[in-house]
Design a protein around this motif. Structure first.
Motif, short mmCIF file in Angstrom:
data_model
loop_
_atom_site.label_atom_id
_atom_site.label_comp_id
_atom_site.label_asym_id
_atom_site.label_seq_id
_atom_site.Cartn_x
_atom_site.Cartn_y
_atom_site.Cartn_z
N LEU A 1 0.87 -1.26 -0.09
CA LEU A 1 -0.11 -0.07 0.00
C LEU A 1 0.89 1.18 -0.23
O LEU A 1 1.76 1.20 0.62
N GLN A 2 0.38 2.31 -0.63
CA GLN A 2 0.92 3.46 -0.78
C GLN A 2 0.16 4.72 -0.05
O GLN A 2 -0.91 4.61 -0.22
N ILE A 3 0.87 5.32 1.25
CA ILE A 3 0.18 6.32 1.79
C ILE A 3 0.53 7.86 1.30
O ILE A 3 1.78 8.07 1.22
N THR B 1 -7.83 3.85 -4.85
CA THR B 1 -7.34 4.72 -3.82
C THR B 1 -8.70 5.15 -2.98
O THR B 1 -9.69 5.38 -3.54
N PHE C 1 -5.43 11.79 4.18
CA PHE C 1 -4.84 10.75 3.76
C PHE C 1 -5.49 9.91 2.67
O PHE C 1 -6.64 10.03 2.62
N TRP D 1 -6.82 -5.84 0.07
CA TRP D 1 -6.43 -5.55 1.82
C TRP D 1 -7.63 -5.06 2.45
O TRP D 1 -8.71 -4.68 2.17
N LEU E 1 -5.09 6.76 0.62
CA LEU E 1 -4.48 5.16 0.70
C LEU E 1 -4.65 4.52 -0.78
O LEU E 1 -5.71 4.38 -1.11
N HIS E 2 -3.39 4.27 -1.41
CA HIS E 2 -3.49 3.58 -2.70
C HIS E 2 -2.95 2.08 -2.82
O HIS E 2 -1.85 1.90 -2.19
N ASP E 3 -3.73 1.42 -3.38
CA ASP E 3 -3.36 0.07 -3.75
C ASP E 3 -2.98 -0.31 -5.29
O ASP E 3 -3.72 -0.41 -6.04
N TYR F 1 -2.78 6.68 12.51
CA TYR F 1 -2.73 7.95 11.59
C TYR F 1 -3.97 8.41 12.14
O TYR F 1 -5.23 8.38 11.87
N GLN G 1 -0.05 11.53 2.55
CA GLN G 1 -0.33 12.51 3.75
C GLN G 1 -0.21 13.81 3.35
O GLN G 1 1.11 14.08 2.95
#
Length: 251
Positions: free
Chosen positions: A2-4, A26, A16, A102, A18-20, A166, A6
């Motif tokens: 996962l990519q976050i 996203t 925030f 996820w 949150l990307h898969d 977070y 912020q």
């Protein structure tokens, strides 16, 4: 993985995304400023496909309409969000939502508001906790009761200690000042407060934080600690939490 992403929103919120990468999905975690979320997502080359709200306050759900209008994103959250915005999926404690492969487990963390939830992604060792708990603090008790809020914090305390929290606001410097007042003999807290002061002087964020660090230093998570209980009236954890929250409100 996962990519976050912020980024600051409004005066003291954090946004925030949150990307898969595997699924291309996203999720926007809360929406303090819909237009800013859209700008940030465009800059990353991501399309927002979902919104996960933690609670109904406008600085957490007020941007839903703008994002949905632009992207058609599916909105998930507790029932209370319908006070200001429609939901596609209503969730409560024990439910599960998904971002690609996820899984995010929904946790009741009510107290700040009566329907407040958090999203815990155990595979990624992260939780998005909104205004339920902050670095060295917790949310104001606008709607809940002390026992309710302490029960919520107790659920957070049971998450794996390496969980990254977070939280939604940059309140840590002021929280640290109160924490030092509340728990002045805590050596771990003193070191943490020095680090926070240094990071804020450099205009660096203090969010996210790790649960194990908060368990050692956050007075609201330590309301079951005998030293704090004795200092704050000698009551049980709920009474100590209530005393700490009242003191912070007027600090």
């Amino acid at each position: 993985m996962l990519q976050i992403h912020q980024f600051p929103c409004l005066s003291d919120n954090y946004g925030f995304l949150l990307h898969d990468p595997a699924s291309g999905e996203t999720v926007a975690i809360d929406t303090p400023d819909g237009e800013e979320y859209l700008r940030q997502a465009e800059a990353k080359g991501w399309r927002i496909t979902q919104i996960w709200n933690t609670h109904w306050h406008p600085d957490h759900a007020g941007g839903n309409a703008a994002i949905v209008a632009a992207t058609g994103a599916r909105v998930t959250g507790p029932q209370e969000v319908t006070r200001i915005a429609p939901l596609d999926c209503e969730v409560r404690h024990g439910d599960v939502v998904n971002l690609g492969r996820w899984r995010a487990e929904v946790i009741d963390v009510s107290g700040h508001t009566n329907g407040h939830i958090a999203y815990h992604l155990p595979q990624a060792s992260m939780a998005f906790v909104g205004d339920s708990v902050f670095a060295l603090g917790c949310g104001r008790m606008f709607e809940g009761q002390p026992q309710q809020f302490w029960d919520s914090l107790s659920r957070i305390k049971t998450l794996p200690p390496e969980t990254i929290l977070y939280c939604a606001h940059e309140y840590t410097a002021s929280n640290a000042r109160f924490a030092l007042h509340a728990d002045p003999e805590n050596i771990d807290l003193a070191a943490y407060a020095e680090e926070i002061a240094s990071r804020r002087a450099a205009n660096e964020p203090t969010v996210p934080t790790r649960l194990d660090r908060e368990l050692a230093t956050n007075p609201f998570l330590r309301a079951d600690n005998p030293t704090l209980q004795a200092r704050w009236g000698g009551g049980d954890a709920t009474q100590t939490f209530a005393a700490l929250r009242a003191a912070k409100d007027s600090f």
